[in-house]
Design a protein around this motif. Structure first.
Motif, mmCIF file in Angstrom:
data_model
loop_
_atom_site.group_PDB
_atom_site.id
_atom_site.type_symbol
_atom_site.label_atom_id
_atom_site.label_comp_id
_atom_site.label_asym_id
_atom_site.label_seq_id
_atom_site.Cartn_x
_atom_site.Cartn_y
_atom_site.Cartn_z
ATOM 1 N N PHE A 34 12.555 5.222 -0.127
ATOM 2 C CA PHE A 34 11.721 4.733 0.968
ATOM 3 C C PHE A 34 10.851 5.859 1.529
ATOM 4 O O PHE A 34 9.662 5.670 1.774
ATOM 5 C CB PHE A 34 12.595 4.131 2.065
ATOM 6 N N PHE A 35 11.418 7.041 1.735
ATOM 7 C CA PHE A 35 10.648 8.158 2.263
ATOM 8 C C PHE A 35 9.579 8.627 1.282
ATOM 9 O O PHE A 35 8.482 9.024 1.683
ATOM 10 C CB PHE A 35 11.556 9.317 2.657
ATOM 11 N N ILE A 36 9.861 8.572 -0.001
ATOM 12 C CA ILE A 36 8.863 8.952 -1.011
ATOM 13 C C ILE A 36 7.704 7.961 -0.991
ATOM 14 O O ILE A 36 6.532 8.352 -0.968
ATOM 15 C CB ILE A 36 9.520 9.024 -2.404
ATOM 16 N N TYR A 37 8.013 6.671 -0.990
ATOM 17 C CA TYR A 37 6.956 5.656 -0.939
ATOM 18 C C TYR A 37 6.163 5.742 0.357
ATOM 19 O O TYR A 37 4.939 5.588 0.364
ATOM 20 C CB TYR A 37 7.543 4.252 -1.088
ATOM 21 N N LEU A 38 6.832 5.995 1.456
ATOM 22 C CA LEU A 38 6.161 6.112 2.740
ATOM 23 C C LEU A 38 5.183 7.280 2.762
ATOM 24 O O LEU A 38 4.087 7.174 3.299
ATOM 25 C CB LEU A 38 7.196 6.263 3.857
ATOM 26 N N SER A 39 5.549 8.384 2.127
ATOM 27 C CA SER A 39 4.638 9.536 2.096
ATOM 28 C C SER A 39 3.398 9.229 1.259
ATOM 29 O O SER A 39 2.288 9.623 1.630
ATOM 30 C CB SER A 39 5.353 10.769 1.562
ATOM 31 N N PHE A 40 3.554 8.498 0.158
ATOM 32 C CA PHE A 40 2.392 8.127 -0.645
ATOM 33 C C PHE A 40 1.494 7.135 0.094
ATOM 34 O O PHE A 40 0.272 7.216 0.022
ATOM 35 C CB PHE A 40 2.808 7.535 -1.987
#
Length: 73
Positions: A34-40
């Motif tokens: 979730f944090f990886i997708y949120l950063s993108f």
């Protein structure tokens, strides 16, 4: 020494997401994803805003172009 520093950051960095996952009742890998997708998404959002503003400024320049004579219409 570099390996100890890397191990320290990995241990405490992953511990944050695992504690958050425990509090939410989820898997830790889902929280990390979730944090990886949120950063993108946030990076892409600002790039889209930049492109919209650039298009708007270009459109404004095309509409307000100064003409030197009546025949340029």
């Amino acid at each position: 020494m570099l390996n100890r520093l890397k191990f320290f950051f990995e241990k405490h960095g992953f511990h944050v997401s695992s504690r958050l996952a425990d509090a939410l009742g989820m898997r830790a890998s889902s929280v990390r994803l979730f944090f990886i997708y949120l950063s993108f998404v946030t990076a892409g959002l600002w790039f889209a805003v930049y492109l919209i503003l650039a298009f708007w400024m270009r459109l404004k320049d095309l509409i307000r172009a100064k003409r030197s004579s009546v025949f340029d219409i």
